[in-house]
Design a protein around this motif. Structure first.
Motif, PDB file in Angstrom:
ATOM      1  N   MET A   2     -22.054 -18.733  -7.396  1.00 40.00           N
ATOM      2  CA  MET A   2     -21.649 -20.138  -7.508  1.00 40.00           C
ATOM      3  C   MET A   2     -22.321 -21.058  -6.475  1.00 40.00           C
ATOM      4  N   GLY A  54     -21.713 -19.725 -14.208  1.00 43.26           N
ATOM      5  CA  GLY A  54     -20.839 -18.868 -13.414  1.00 43.26           C
ATOM      6  C   GLY A  54     -20.134 -17.836 -14.281  1.00 43.26           C
ATOM      7  N   GLY A  80     -19.024 -25.167  -5.446  1.00 42.62           N
ATOM      8  CA  GLY A  80     -19.635 -23.842  -5.502  1.00 42.62           C
ATOM      9  C   GLY A  80     -19.241 -22.934  -4.363  1.00 42.62           C
ATOM     10  N   GLN A 117     -13.492 -22.178 -10.275  1.00 41.64           N
ATOM     11  CA  GLN A 117     -13.392 -22.420  -8.842  1.00 41.64           C
ATOM     12  C   GLN A 117     -12.121 -23.183  -8.477  1.00 41.64           C
TER      13      GLN A 117
END
Length: 312
Positions: free
Chosen positions: A82, A237, A107, A265
């Protein structure tokens, strides 16, 4: 109480709809949320983390010991894929400094709290998912500031120590408190746990509404380029996380868990860090806000795809 439980279950099932509706309202009528200060984002995120702690027990981290290979590969994938994809997208799309900072922040954050629910719906390895979320969150106070400094330190001034303290306060402390309450007052947690999806969803969509409302003009002015970065970041991702598990020889359930953990995330944390430590760059909160809306939508689609694949 049973009626509240049913409402909570319905909200958890339709979290994507809630996110879309709140995002649309915040964009079209920003005043619906701008009366709340961005400073309220941090305590609300703490509420979500406390709720996560209430659902955890020490035994949930057993996969860390029982399946160290899957855990290690998953965490390495989380904090390599990420951040790397974020940095590459910023360069390829030539994002302005403020927006690039926001993408990098997303990220570098740990896995999202909604990933465990999505993993369950996808028939993935939920135990591995929960353990990965917990471990990535626990090491985030050190790893996240370090990665942000490494990837964005040349562009902006990064307060590594300040971010470390913020993550301890917003994430680690509430989760630890939730674990303690769960252990000491189990009867209480058994009663309130079914209501946590409702509380967490309200907190998450309110955070989203506040961030989107305060940045509505900026989001509308740069929505296409940020949307491209956010969608690509999330999709890559999910795909690269899946292939990391597949190339490691893991079974389908573990591949699914790692894919979802890597792709989803804790964008709420990214938004909080942007508002707290990069207030001079208000647009830095935009990618986190958009990621919050998108990854719940894409996660629900991914869950359906993985579920069908599992059935076959």
């Amino acid at each position: 109480m049973k009626k509240l439980y049913r409402i909570s279950q319905w909200v958890a099932t339709h979290i994507t709809l809630c996110v879309v509706l709140v995002s649309a309202l915040a964009l079209t009528v920003p005043s619906s949320f701008t009366w709340m200060q961005t400073a309220t984002v941090t305590p609300m995120l703490g509420v979500v983390m406390f709720g996560m702690g209430l659902t955890l027990r020490p035994v949930d981290f057993k996969p860390v010991v029982m399946h160290p290979k899957a855990m290690i590969i998953g965490e390495v994938a989380q904090f390599v894929i990420m951040p790397s994809v974020a940095w590459i997208l910023c360069k390829v799309l030539a994002l302005p400094t403020e927006l690039a900072l926001g993408v990098v922040l997303v990220g570098c954050c740990p896995g999202g709290t909604a990933s465990n629910v999505i993993c369950y719906l996808a028939k993935g390895d939920v135990a591995l998912s929960v353990a990965m979320t917990g471990v990535s969150t626990l090491i985030a106070p050190i790893v996240t500031p370090a990665l942000v400094f490494l990837l964005a330190g040349e562009e902006v001034s990064v307060d590594v120590l300040g971010m470390f303290v913020s993550i301890l306060q917003v994430v680690i402390l509430p989760i630890t408190l939730g674990l303690v309450v769960n252990r000491c007052f189990r009867k209480f947690t058994d009663t309130v746990t079914p209501l946590l999806p409702l509380v967490s969803t309200i907190a998450i969509v309110t955070i989203l509404g506040i961030v989107v409302g305060h940045n509505a003009q900026g989001i509308l002015s740069c929505s296409l380029i940020v949307a491209a970065a956010v969608v690509a970041h999330n999709v890559l991702g999910l795909l690269l996380g899946y292939w990391a598990g597949r190339l490691s020889g893991m079974d389908a359930a573990k591949r699914t868990a790692i894919s979802i953990e890597v792709g989803m995330q804790n964008s709420g944390l990214a938004t909080s860090l942007a508002a707290t430590h990069f207030a001079m760059f208000p647009m830095a909160a935009v990618p986190g806000a958009m990621f919050s809306a998108w990854h719940n939508f894409s996660g629900s689609i991914a869950a359906q795809c993985y579920r069908k694949h599992s059935a076959k």
